[in-house]
Design an enzyme around this catalytic site. Sequence first.
Site, PDB file in Angstrom:
ATOM      1  N   ARG A 179       6.960  52.369 -33.291  1.00 57.03           N
ATOM      2  CA  ARG A 179       7.729  51.528 -34.197  1.00 57.03           C
ATOM      3  C   ARG A 179       7.062  50.182 -34.392  1.00 57.03           C
ATOM      4  O   ARG A 179       6.572  49.580 -33.437  1.00 57.03           O
ATOM      5  CB  ARG A 179       9.138  51.325 -33.629  1.00 57.03           C
ATOM      6  N   ARG A 183      14.846  40.684 -30.526  1.00 57.96           N
ATOM      7  CA  ARG A 183      15.870  41.734 -30.440  1.00 57.96           C
ATOM      8  C   ARG A 183      16.744  41.548 -29.196  1.00 57.96           C
ATOM      9  O   ARG A 183      17.959  41.737 -29.240  1.00 57.96           O
ATOM     10  CB  ARG A 183      15.207  43.118 -30.433  1.00 57.96           C
ATOM     11  N   ARG A 228      26.959  46.238 -33.595  1.00 55.96           N
ATOM     12  CA  ARG A 228      26.133  45.259 -32.895  1.00 55.96           C
ATOM     13  C   ARG A 228      26.727  43.859 -32.972  1.00 55.96           C
ATOM     14  O   ARG A 228      26.169  42.927 -32.413  1.00 55.96           O
ATOM     15  CB  ARG A 228      24.744  45.213 -33.530  1.00 55.96           C
ATOM     16  N   LYS A 255      19.508  54.705 -25.556  1.00 52.37           N
ATOM     17  CA  LYS A 255      20.649  55.176 -26.367  1.00 52.37           C
ATOM     18  C   LYS A 255      20.239  56.364 -27.247  1.00 52.37           C
ATOM     19  O   LYS A 255      20.944  57.364 -27.316  1.00 52.37           O
ATOM     20  CB  LYS A 255      21.179  54.042 -27.274  1.00 52.37           C
ATOM     21  N   ARG A 308       6.492  52.894 -25.769  1.00 48.59           N
ATOM     22  CA  ARG A 308       7.265  53.946 -26.432  1.00 48.59           C
ATOM     23  C   ARG A 308       6.595  54.499 -27.692  1.00 48.59           C
ATOM     24  O   ARG A 308       6.039  53.763 -28.485  1.00 48.59           O
ATOM     25  CB  ARG A 308       8.630  53.338 -26.797  1.00 48.59           C
TER      26      ARG A 308
HETATM   27  P1  AMP Z   1      17.400  50.165 -33.503  1.00 50.07           P
HETATM   28  O1  AMP Z   1      16.657  51.365 -33.965  1.00 50.07           O
HETATM   29  O2  AMP Z   1      18.840  50.436 -33.215  1.00 50.07           O
HETATM   30  O3  AMP Z   1      16.707  49.436 -32.384  1.00 50.07           O
HETATM   31  O4  AMP Z   1      17.419  49.140 -34.756  1.00 50.07           O
HETATM   32  C1  AMP Z   1      16.215  48.639 -35.299  1.00 50.07           C
HETATM   33  C2  AMP Z   1      16.514  47.402 -36.137  1.00 50.07           C
HETATM   34  O5  AMP Z   1      17.385  47.741 -37.225  1.00 50.07           O
HETATM   35  C3  AMP Z   1      17.229  46.269 -35.423  1.00 50.07           C
HETATM   36  O6  AMP Z   1      16.333  45.436 -34.691  1.00 50.07           O
HETATM   37  C4  AMP Z   1      17.893  45.542 -36.589  1.00 50.07           C
HETATM   38  O7  AMP Z   1      16.943  44.777 -37.325  1.00 50.07           O
HETATM   39  C5  AMP Z   1      18.326  46.694 -37.476  1.00 50.07           C
HETATM   40  N1  AMP Z   1      19.671  47.215 -37.108  1.00 50.07           N
HETATM   41  C6  AMP Z   1      19.973  48.452 -36.624  1.00 50.07           C
HETATM   42  N2  AMP Z   1      21.284  48.596 -36.427  1.00 50.07           N
HETATM   43  C7  AMP Z   1      21.849  47.414 -36.789  1.00 50.07           C
HETATM   44  C8  AMP Z   1      23.180  46.928 -36.796  1.00 50.07           C
HETATM   45  N3  AMP Z   1      24.211  47.682 -36.366  1.00 50.07           N
HETATM   46  N4  AMP Z   1      23.390  45.655 -37.233  1.00 50.07           N
HETATM   47  C9  AMP Z   1      22.377  44.885 -37.673  1.00 50.07           C
HETATM   48  N5  AMP Z   1      21.083  45.275 -37.671  1.00 50.07           N
HETATM   49  C10 AMP Z   1      20.814  46.533 -37.244  1.00 50.07           C
END
Ligand code: AMP
Length: 214
Positions: free
Chosen positions: A160, A171, A87, A13, A126
Amino acid sequence: MNIILLGPPGAGKGTQARMLVDERDMVQLSTGDMLREAKDSGTEMGKIVADVMARGALVTDEIVIGLIREKLETVKASGFIFDGFPRTLAQADALGELLEAEGQTLDAVIEMRVDDAALVARIVARSTCGSCGEVYNDTTRPIPADGKCANCGGTEFKRRADDNEESLRTRLMEYYKQTSPLIGYYYAKEMLSRVDGLAEIEAVQSEIREVLDA
Ligand code: AMP
């Protein structure tokens, strides 16, 4: 035009969102990036979310909806790409209301489909450029041999903290429990399109282009 890129962690994404930003002058709204920024700058909210994120669990709807609300109220753009948001169903409802309040619409939801085994392989390999966020992969797209980011020339790369097998498992579970119902939600609203997230980056990009230009 406002769109959502929907898919599990590692679906690509972020990579696709960045390409759309370059190509279409849209603004990427990644709640993951916003939360990581809050965490790194040590704000009160950052401290609250740090542990949740490290485990791979979801941050509360209230926090992430607040982040998106603020952006929608303050950033002017020809279009937004929502990356990693919504989400949950509550977040999806909130997004609809926020866009409506701003006199905007949601134009497309693109589901990036990938199989789970490929996700694990992708995520543990990654890394990203510390300056511009360009994404690399140890096997499919290694950091250039001269050690400089192909996009910005930056020389610092990071992994990360939550890109490890244990938090990835959480996740993925969160994705299937809380986020995947959004596929049905947007299908029922006749907004859903699907692309093959396992194809080459450029092929995925052109599939997305076709959806947006349709
Ligand atoms: P991402 O970079 O989108 O993979 O997000 C990393 C982490 O941030 C996720 O595993 C969640 O802990 C938190 N996170 C990001 N976006 C959301 C969301 N829309 N709702 C809840 N937690 C989020």
